[in-house]
Motif scaffolding. Structure first.
Motif, PDB file in Angstrom:
ATOM      1  N   THR A  97       0.864  -1.258  -0.215  1.00 55.51           N
ATOM      2  CA  THR A  97       0.148  -0.087   0.152  1.00 55.51           C
ATOM      3  C   THR A  97       0.835   1.183   0.040  1.00 55.51           C
ATOM      4  O   THR A  97       1.938   1.277   0.574  1.00 55.51           O
ATOM      5  CB  THR A  97      -0.859  -0.031   1.190  1.00 55.51           C
ATOM      6  OG1 THR A  97      -1.834   0.929   1.167  1.00 55.51           O
ATOM      7  CG2 THR A  97      -0.152   0.007   2.628  1.00 55.51           C
ATOM      8  N   GLN A  98       0.497   2.313  -0.979  1.00 49.43           N
ATOM      9  CA  GLN A  98       1.436   3.309  -1.000  1.00 49.43           C
ATOM     10  C   GLN A  98       1.260   4.389   0.211  1.00 49.43           C
ATOM     11  O   GLN A  98       0.080   4.854   0.450  1.00 49.43           O
ATOM     12  CB  GLN A  98       1.213   4.195  -2.433  1.00 49.43           C
ATOM     13  CG  GLN A  98       1.979   5.354  -2.628  1.00 49.43           C
ATOM     14  CD  GLN A  98       3.438   4.921  -2.599  1.00 49.43           C
ATOM     15  OE1 GLN A  98       3.691   4.286  -3.511  1.00 49.43           O
ATOM     16  NE2 GLN A  98       4.214   5.768  -2.310  1.00 49.43           N
ATOM     17  N   VAL A  99       2.223   4.846   0.600  1.00 54.21           N
ATOM     18  CA  VAL A  99       2.319   5.905   1.576  1.00 54.21           C
ATOM     19  C   VAL A  99       2.974   7.039   1.108  1.00 54.21           C
ATOM     20  O   VAL A  99       4.266   7.007   0.745  1.00 54.21           O
ATOM     21  CB  VAL A  99       2.689   5.536   3.153  1.00 54.21           C
ATOM     22  CG1 VAL A  99       2.893   6.836   3.810  1.00 54.21           C
ATOM     23  CG2 VAL A  99       1.708   4.371   3.693  1.00 54.21           C
ATOM     24  N   THR A 100       2.678   8.272   0.685  1.00 54.61           N
ATOM     25  CA  THR A 100       3.105   9.415   0.293  1.00 54.61           C
ATOM     26  C   THR A 100       3.139  10.612   1.340  1.00 54.61           C
ATOM     27  O   THR A 100       1.984  10.785   1.811  1.00 54.61           O
ATOM     28  CB  THR A 100       2.707   9.924  -1.029  1.00 54.61           C
ATOM     29  OG1 THR A 100       2.493   8.722  -1.873  1.00 54.61           O
ATOM     30  CG2 THR A 100       3.460  11.166  -1.415  1.00 54.61           C
ATOM     31  N   VAL A 101       4.156  11.152   1.829  1.00 58.23           N
ATOM     32  CA  VAL A 101       4.219  12.094   2.739  1.00 58.23           C
ATOM     33  C   VAL A 101       4.693  13.538   2.100  1.00 58.23           C
ATOM     34  O   VAL A 101       5.803  13.178   1.774  1.00 58.23           O
ATOM     35  CB  VAL A 101       5.011  11.807   4.077  1.00 58.23           C
ATOM     36  CG1 VAL A 101       5.073  12.880   5.038  1.00 58.23           C
ATOM     37  CG2 VAL A 101       4.612  10.505   4.660  1.00 58.23           C
ATOM     38  N   SER A 102       3.844  14.372   2.030  1.00 59.71           N
ATOM     39  CA  SER A 102       4.264  15.769   1.269  1.00 59.71           C
ATOM     40  C   SER A 102       4.959  16.536   2.532  1.00 59.71           C
ATOM     41  O   SER A 102       4.637  16.652   3.608  1.00 59.71           O
ATOM     42  CB  SER A 102       3.039  16.424   0.522  1.00 59.71           C
ATOM     43  OG  SER A 102       2.201  16.693   1.601  1.00 59.71           O
ATOM     44  N   SER A 103       5.857  17.529   1.763  1.00 56.78           N
ATOM     45  CA  SER A 103       6.511  18.543   2.679  1.00 56.78           C
ATOM     46  C   SER A 103       6.062  19.885   3.035  1.00 56.78           C
ATOM     47  O   SER A 103       5.031  20.075   2.100  1.00 56.78           O
ATOM     48  CB  SER A 103       8.117  18.514   2.403  1.00 56.78           C
ATOM     49  OG  SER A 103       8.204  19.064   1.057  1.00 56.78           O
TER      50      SER A 103
END
Length: 125
Positions: A119-125
């Motif tokens: 499952t994709q986890v994307t954390v934006s800054s």
């Protein structure tokens, strides 16, 4: 045992997500269940493991921020991720290995028999 991972998504830095790993076919109570992750261009790395006896271990990079837990009644293992940062961006996989195998090589992905789909986890800054 078959594993189904879910709960990924897009979150801002400092936010939280909870991943779920639901098992079918056999009870997870007889398995050590772990989370791994793989970022683009990097090797898959160990994140955390919940042993069938209840103890847990974490990678240094997530210690104090992530919590792995298991609900044997729901045959599910969770990964609560807090204080996320962009370096946590990756595809997260759950994996299981029989508890009868003992504790050796728990951080090595090759020592796990069964994997969920990621499952994709994307954390934006």
């Amino acid at each position: 045992v078959q594993l189904q991972a879910s709960g990924g998504g897009l979150v801002q830095a400092g936010g939280s997500l909870r991943l779920s790993c639901a098992a079918s076919g056999r009870t997870l109570s007889n398995y050590g269940t772990a989370w791994f992750r793989q970022a683009p261009g990097k090797v898959r790395e160990f994140v955390a493991i919940a042993w069938s006896a209840g103890s847990t271990l974490y990678a240094d990079s997530v210690k104090g921020r992530f919590t792995i837990s298991r609900d044997n009644a729901k045959n599910t293992v969770y990964l609560q991720m807090n204080s996320l940062n962009p370096e946590d961006t990756a595809v997260y996989y759950c994996a299981a290995r029989p508890s009868s195998r003992g504790g050796g090589l728990y951080a090595r992905d090759l020592s796990y028999d069964t994997w969920g789909q990621g499952t994709q986890v994307t954390v934006s800054s």
